[in-house]
Design an enzyme around this catalytic site. Structure first.
Site, PDB file in Angstrom:
ATOM      1  N   PRO A  38       0.810  -1.214   0.000  1.00 37.98           N
ATOM      2  CG  PRO A  38      -0.059  -1.059   2.151  1.00 37.98           C
ATOM      3  CD  PRO A  38       0.704  -1.961   1.235  1.00 37.98           C
ATOM      4  CD  GLU A  39       4.298   2.810  -3.385  1.00 36.99           C
ATOM      5  OE1 GLU A  39       4.383   3.928  -3.901  1.00 36.99           O
ATOM      6  OE2 GLU A  39       4.972   1.842  -3.756  1.00 36.99           O
ATOM      7  CE  LYS A  81       4.763   5.273   1.292  1.00 39.05           C
ATOM      8  NZ  LYS A  81       6.106   4.686   1.419  1.00 39.05           N
ATOM      9  CG  HIS A  95      -1.859 -13.511   8.432  1.00 36.87           C
ATOM     10  ND1 HIS A  95      -0.924 -14.240   9.137  1.00 36.87           N
ATOM     11  CD2 HIS A  95      -1.864 -14.024   7.179  1.00 36.87           C
ATOM     12  CE1 HIS A  95      -0.373 -15.133   8.323  1.00 36.87           C
ATOM     13  NE2 HIS A  95      -0.926 -15.025   7.140  1.00 36.87           N
ATOM     14  NE  ARG A 134       6.551  -9.411   4.448  1.00 31.32           N
ATOM     15  CZ  ARG A 134       7.175  -8.932   3.389  1.00 31.32           C
ATOM     16  NH1 ARG A 134       6.490  -8.783   2.275  1.00 31.32           N
ATOM     17  NH2 ARG A 134       8.421  -8.610   3.454  1.00 31.32           N
ATOM     18  NE  ARG A 181      12.884  -0.110  -0.499  1.00 30.96           N
ATOM     19  CZ  ARG A 181      13.371   0.344   0.661  1.00 30.96           C
ATOM     20  NH1 ARG A 181      14.601   0.756   0.743  1.00 30.96           N
ATOM     21  NH2 ARG A 181      12.654   0.383   1.727  1.00 30.96           N
TER      22      ARG A 181
END
Length: 288
Positions: A2-3, A61, A96, A117, A270
């Site tokens: 998500p941005e 964000k 989750h 995560r 990255r």
DNA sequence: CAGCACACCTGAGGGC
DNA sequence: TGCCCTCAGGTGTGCT
């Protein structure tokens, strides 16, 4: 991941399905999901219970829900895999599921924070006089914010001895841009990710900002179209936007401008995707 | 003080 | 089949 556009769609979903409801009960099912709430999970739950939720806001964000009459707000960050879902109470728990918020009404839905995560989380913070949670005072306004200060951003670029992608990802200079939209905007602007920012001219900065806004607005337009139909975007079940990407993830595929195979380079733990022809690397500089 | 490396996480996917 | 490695990456922290 998500941005800004994804978070904005979540914010709109919360405005529709969660604002103006009063919290009945909060279950914290994983302590890491409230790790930014220093006083702990029980305190987080107690301070929400019985209070009404106000209209959600967003900066970059981050998004937050004011807790009425407390001078505080629930701050949310989705991290890399977080989702805020509005589900019927009967819906089975997600694998989750980290936090459940029940409401004191007969609507029949509850708010769930689901995060595989656990990079994201919720926390309660005092708000500054303008309503901003105090812990995100260092986050710059985002490029879709009408009060975003393009001059300040440009001068920060000129002042910094850094490279353009680092600057785009620096949330204290400009917020809401992550790895995906950074690569997309740089591709559109024909700028290599390692180009030094100190020599940027004002027109170059403006053009890049225009591309950042364009790529975000395009994503927002796609995500915004289906948001009315159900809880599709607030619960994220259809995944994040079907992004039509020009750079990110396109290693080896032809550049959509010139046909040259796109490249991927390891960068800051990255990846950076770019066209080696459209986005020429800067000359090595002797400036250290 | 600015810039940068790194820890924090879990699951998917590839190699063997 | 299963184990191990790599990769995904936003943010806060701590080091240089």
């Amino acid at each position: 991941m998500p941005e800004l556009p994804e978070v904005e769609v979540v914010r709109r979903g919360l405005a529709r399905w969660v604002a103006d409801r009063t919290v009945a009960d909060v279950d914290v099912l994983h302590p890491r999901a409230v790790r930014r709430h220093i006083a702990g999970a029980d305190d987080f739950a107690h301070r929400l219970k019985g209070h009404r939720i106000g209209a959600p806001s967003r900066r970059g964000k981050y998004l937050w829900l004011p807790v009425e009459d407390t001078g505080s707000a629930v701050l949310a960050h989705l991290g890399m895999s977080g989702q805020l879902l509005v589900k019927t109470q009967e819906a089975p728990d997600e694998k989750h599921l980290r936090i459940r918020v029940r409401f004191d009404d007969s609507v029949g839905t509850e708010l769930r924070f689901v995060d595989q995560r656990t990079f994201g989380g919720l926390s309660l913070h005092d708000t500054t006089p303008d309503g901003l949670p105090d812990v995100i005072a260092h986050i710059a306004r985002d490029p879709l914010d009408e009060r975003f200060d393009a001059d300040a951003f440009h001068h920060a670029l000129r002042r910094s001895r850094t490279t353009i992608k680092r600057a785009l990802l620096n949330q204290s200079l400009i917020s809401g841009v992550g790895n995906i939209y950074a690569d997309e905007a740089l591709w559109r602007a024909r700028l290599h990710y390692e180009r030094p920012t100190a020599t940027f001219t004002r027109p170059r900065t403006s053009e890049l900002l225009g591309h950042v806004r364009d790529v975000m607005n395009a994503a927002l337009a796609v995500g915004g179209t289906s948001f009315d139909s159900l809880y599709v975007n607030v619960n994220g079940e259809s995944g994040y936007f079907d992004r039509s990407l020009d750079a990110y993830g396109r290693e080896g595929e032809p550049c959509r401008r010139c046909g040259t195979p796109m490249r991927r380079r390891p960068w800051m733990n990255r990846s950076s995707y770019f066209c080696p022809r459209c986005q020429r690397p800067p000359r090595p500089s002797r400036l250290s």
